[in-house]
Design a protein around this motif. Sequence first.
Motif, PDB file in Angstrom:
ATOM      1  N   GLN A  15       0.814  -1.218   0.000  1.00  0.00           N
ATOM      2  CA  GLN A  15       0.000   0.000   0.000  1.00  0.00           C
ATOM      3  C   GLN A  15       0.850   1.272   0.000  1.00  0.00           C
ATOM      4  OE1 GLN A  15      -3.194  -0.019   2.998  1.00  0.00           O
ATOM      5  NE2 GLN A  15      -3.045  -2.250   3.039  1.00  0.00           N
ATOM      6  N   GLY A  16       2.157   1.117  -0.012  1.00  0.00           N
ATOM      7  CA  GLY A  16       3.043   2.272  -0.031  1.00  0.00           C
ATOM      8  C   GLY A  16       3.428   2.791   1.335  1.00  0.00           C
ATOM      9  N   ILE A  17       3.149   2.015   2.389  1.00  0.00           N
ATOM     10  CA  ILE A  17       3.550   2.378   3.749  1.00  0.00           C
ATOM     11  C   ILE A  17       4.738   1.505   4.137  1.00  0.00           C
ATOM     12  CG2 ILE A  17       2.870   2.513   6.174  1.00  0.00           C
ATOM     13  CD1 ILE A  17      -0.033   2.761   5.229  1.00  0.00           C
ATOM     14  N   THR A  18       5.872   2.106   4.375  1.00  0.00           N
ATOM     15  CA  THR A  18       7.052   1.339   4.774  1.00  0.00           C
ATOM     16  C   THR A  18       6.761   0.607   6.066  1.00  0.00           C
ATOM     17  OG1 THR A  18       8.517   2.960   3.732  1.00  0.00           O
ATOM     18  CG2 THR A  18       9.493   1.459   5.365  1.00  0.00           C
ATOM     19  N   CYS A  19       6.973  -0.698   6.069  1.00  0.00           N
ATOM     20  CA  CYS A  19       6.605  -1.501   7.236  1.00  0.00           C
ATOM     21  C   CYS A  19       7.679  -2.542   7.515  1.00  0.00           C
ATOM     22  CB  CYS A  19       5.262  -2.189   7.004  1.00  0.00           C
ATOM     23  SG  CYS A  19       4.571  -2.982   8.482  1.00  0.00           S
ATOM     24  N   VAL A  20       7.965  -2.751   8.804  1.00  0.00           N
ATOM     25  CA  VAL A  20       8.929  -3.761   9.238  1.00  0.00           C
ATOM     26  C   VAL A  20       8.224  -4.731  10.175  1.00  0.00           C
ATOM     27  CG1 VAL A  20      10.865  -2.149   9.028  1.00  0.00           C
ATOM     28  CG2 VAL A  20       9.713  -2.408  11.233  1.00  0.00           C
ATOM     29  N   GLN A  21       8.802  -5.899  10.322  1.00  0.00           N
ATOM     30  CA  GLN A  21       8.240  -6.875  11.253  1.00  0.00           C
ATOM     31  C   GLN A  21       8.790  -6.606  12.646  1.00  0.00           C
ATOM     32  OE1 GLN A  21       9.161 -10.992  10.494  1.00  0.00           O
ATOM     33  NE2 GLN A  21       7.450 -11.734  11.742  1.00  0.00           N
ATOM     34  N   LEU A  22       7.895  -6.573  13.627  1.00  0.00           N
ATOM     35  CA  LEU A  22       8.304  -6.362  15.015  1.00  0.00           C
ATOM     36  C   LEU A  22       7.294  -7.047  15.914  1.00  0.00           C
ATOM     37  CD1 LEU A  22       9.668  -3.033  16.502  1.00  0.00           C
ATOM     38  CD2 LEU A  22       8.164  -4.528  17.825  1.00  0.00           C
ATOM     39  N   ASP A  23       7.768  -8.022  16.663  1.00  0.00           N
ATOM     40  CA  ASP A  23       6.922  -8.793  17.580  1.00  0.00           C
ATOM     41  C   ASP A  23       7.352  -8.462  18.997  1.00  0.00           C
ATOM     42  OD1 ASP A  23       5.612 -10.660  19.137  1.00  0.00           O
ATOM     43  OD2 ASP A  23       6.043 -12.357  17.825  1.00  0.00           O
ATOM     44  N   TYR A  24       6.453  -7.834  19.769  1.00  0.00           N
ATOM     45  CA  TYR A  24       6.792  -7.420  21.133  1.00  0.00           C
ATOM     46  C   TYR A  24       7.182  -8.584  22.036  1.00  0.00           C
ATOM     47  CZ  TYR A  24       5.074  -2.523  20.993  1.00  0.00           C
ATOM     48  OH  TYR A  24       4.908  -1.180  20.761  1.00  0.00           O
TER      49      TYR A  24
ATOM     50  N   THR B  76      12.442 -10.652  21.818  1.00  0.00           N
ATOM     51  CA  THR B  76      13.499  -9.643  21.974  1.00  0.00           C
ATOM     52  C   THR B  76      14.288  -9.449  20.686  1.00  0.00           C
ATOM     53  OG1 THR B  76      13.732 -10.089  24.342  1.00  0.00           O
ATOM     54  CG2 THR B  76      15.594  -9.044  23.243  1.00  0.00           C
ATOM     55  N   ASP B  77      14.641 -10.547  20.022  1.00  0.00           N
ATOM     56  CA  ASP B  77      15.392 -10.438  18.771  1.00  0.00           C
ATOM     57  C   ASP B  77      14.584  -9.697  17.713  1.00  0.00           C
ATOM     58  OD1 ASP B  77      17.517 -11.814  19.884  1.00  0.00           O
ATOM     59  OD2 ASP B  77      16.880 -13.765  19.093  1.00  0.00           O
ATOM     60  N   SER B  78      13.276  -9.959  17.658  1.00  0.00           N
ATOM     61  CA  SER B  78      12.424  -9.284  16.686  1.00  0.00           C
ATOM     62  C   SER B  78      12.340  -7.787  16.962  1.00  0.00           C
ATOM     63  CB  SER B  78      11.013  -9.897  16.711  1.00  0.00           C
ATOM     64  OG  SER B  78      10.149  -9.210  15.843  1.00  0.00           O
ATOM     65  N   ILE B  79      12.284  -7.412  18.229  1.00  0.00           N
ATOM     66  CA  ILE B  79      12.257  -5.988  18.588  1.00  0.00           C
ATOM     67  C   ILE B  79      13.534  -5.299  18.121  1.00  0.00           C
ATOM     68  CG2 ILE B  79      12.272  -4.358  20.523  1.00  0.00           C
ATOM     69  CD1 ILE B  79      10.536  -6.419  22.050  1.00  0.00           C
ATOM     70  N   GLU B  80      14.657  -5.918  18.419  1.00  0.00           N
ATOM     71  CA  GLU B  80      15.939  -5.307  18.066  1.00  0.00           C
ATOM     72  C   GLU B  80      16.133  -5.245  16.559  1.00  0.00           C
ATOM     73  OE1 GLU B  80      18.819  -7.535  20.281  1.00  0.00           O
ATOM     74  OE2 GLU B  80      18.128  -6.735  22.222  1.00  0.00           O
ATOM     75  N   GLN B  81      15.743  -6.308  15.860  1.00  0.00           N
ATOM     76  CA  GLN B  81      15.882  -6.312  14.406  1.00  0.00           C
ATOM     77  C   GLN B  81      14.896  -5.349  13.769  1.00  0.00           C
ATOM     78  OE1 GLN B  81      18.294  -8.084  12.557  1.00  0.00           O
ATOM     79  NE2 GLN B  81      17.535  -6.556  11.087  1.00  0.00           N
ATOM     80  N   GLY B  82      13.678  -5.289  14.311  1.00  0.00           N
ATOM     81  CA  GLY B  82      12.688  -4.361  13.773  1.00  0.00           C
ATOM     82  C   GLY B  82      13.148  -2.919  13.875  1.00  0.00           C
TER      83      GLY B  82
ATOM     84  N   GLY C 127       7.659  -5.927  26.155  1.00  0.00           N
ATOM     85  CA  GLY C 127       8.076  -5.589  24.798  1.00  0.00           C
ATOM     86  C   GLY C 127       8.149  -4.090  24.584  1.00  0.00           C
ATOM     87  N   TRP C 128       7.141  -3.375  25.082  1.00  0.00           N
ATOM     88  CA  TRP C 128       7.156  -1.914  24.998  1.00  0.00           C
ATOM     89  C   TRP C 128       8.373  -1.337  25.721  1.00  0.00           C
ATOM     90  CZ3 TRP C 128       2.138   1.336  24.965  1.00  0.00           C
ATOM     91  CH2 TRP C 128       1.164   0.724  24.177  1.00  0.00           C
ATOM     92  N   HIS C 129       8.649  -1.900  26.891  1.00  0.00           N
ATOM     93  CA  HIS C 129       9.768  -1.405  27.696  1.00  0.00           C
ATOM     94  C   HIS C 129      11.094  -1.592  26.963  1.00  0.00           C
ATOM     95  CE1 HIS C 129      12.302  -0.535  31.124  1.00  0.00           C
ATOM     96  NE2 HIS C 129      12.813  -1.752  31.100  1.00  0.00           N
ATOM     97  N   HIS C 130      11.274  -2.760  26.364  1.00  0.00           N
ATOM     98  CA  HIS C 130      12.547  -3.021  25.679  1.00  0.00           C
ATOM     99  C   HIS C 130      12.722  -2.081  24.488  1.00  0.00           C
ATOM    100  CE1 HIS C 130      16.137  -5.075  24.537  1.00  0.00           C
ATOM    101  NE2 HIS C 130      15.625  -5.571  23.421  1.00  0.00           N
ATOM    102  N   LEU C 131      11.669  -1.934  23.688  1.00  0.00           N
ATOM    103  CA  LEU C 131      11.761  -1.028  22.543  1.00  0.00           C
ATOM    104  C   LEU C 131      11.988   0.412  23.003  1.00  0.00           C
ATOM    105  CD1 LEU C 131      11.590  -0.501  19.520  1.00  0.00           C
ATOM    106  CD2 LEU C 131       9.093  -0.396  19.742  1.00  0.00           C
ATOM    107  N   THR C 132      11.297   0.824  24.048  1.00  0.00           N
ATOM    108  CA  THR C 132      11.455   2.185  24.562  1.00  0.00           C
ATOM    109  C   THR C 132      12.879   2.426  25.058  1.00  0.00           C
ATOM    110  OG1 THR C 132       9.123   2.295  25.184  1.00  0.00           O
ATOM    111  CG2 THR C 132      10.606   3.847  26.271  1.00  0.00           C
ATOM    112  N   GLN C 133      13.463   1.444  25.741  1.00  0.00           N
ATOM    113  CA  GLN C 133      14.852   1.574  26.189  1.00  0.00           C
ATOM    114  C   GLN C 133      15.792   1.819  25.019  1.00  0.00           C
ATOM    115  OE1 GLN C 133      15.472  -2.117  28.470  1.00  0.00           O
ATOM    116  NE2 GLN C 133      16.025  -0.812  30.201  1.00  0.00           N
TER     117      GLN C 133
END
Length: 275
Positions: A44-53, A56-62, A107-113
Amino acid sequence: MKTILITGCSSGIGYYCAKQLQKRGYQVIASCRNVDDVRALNEQGITCVQLDYTDTDSIEQGLADALAFSGGKLDALFNNGAYGQPGAVEDLPVAALRRQFETNVFGWHHLTQLVCKKMRQQGHGRIIQNSSVLGLVTLPYRGAYNASKFALEGLTDTLRLELQGSGVYISLIEPGPISSRFRDNALHAFLTSGIDIEKSAHRDNYLAQQRRLESTSGPQPFTLGPEAVYKRLVHALESQRPQARYYVTTPTYLFGFLKRILPSSWLDWVLTKSR
């Protein structure tokens, strides 16, 4: 061009805000947990990445993928992806409560950090947490979700104090009912929670809740569209003095007010009748 990472963009609030902010001139990097949803948004033209809260690896890679798209800078983060786990507290399996906190808090906490570290290096940034009226008051049979949002509120209030002078601002948005797939996701969480409905003292209430969640009738009273959250999000992103809290929908204003003025026993009566 300001850059923003938005989580939970497969539908509802996240999807709407991603589209509208892109139209507003932001470089939006959306994220979804499911690969098919990531592909759909990119198409749809919206840049999107995979991120699973919950991963941990998915958060960091996302986040790394998002920074690669943004050229290494990130002006804002909108933590939005979450779900509600129904069930009476006395019936709630520890595993179900743990899953709720993995998604809605840890998950929110890790991404926020990770994002805080980046924004401190930049000397500026905005972090907006999409909380809930149930981070202010509690409703029966929503103990896991209540607890996750109360935890989020406490972490965010503390972080706001600790970020003073850093150029990084953090705000909470506290919606009541918003049109989304929240009920569908809550029904799935309930049916897969491991709660033995037939043996529970809350059996009749569970069956009533299940009928409500399965209902195809219109939205519950006071429900607003995601544009109501978007309006507050824009203020939190662009105001020189972003607010600590943004109330959205009549129930949030009402319950926030009642919590301040009513004795606990009176408020309990109101909340029990509101379930």
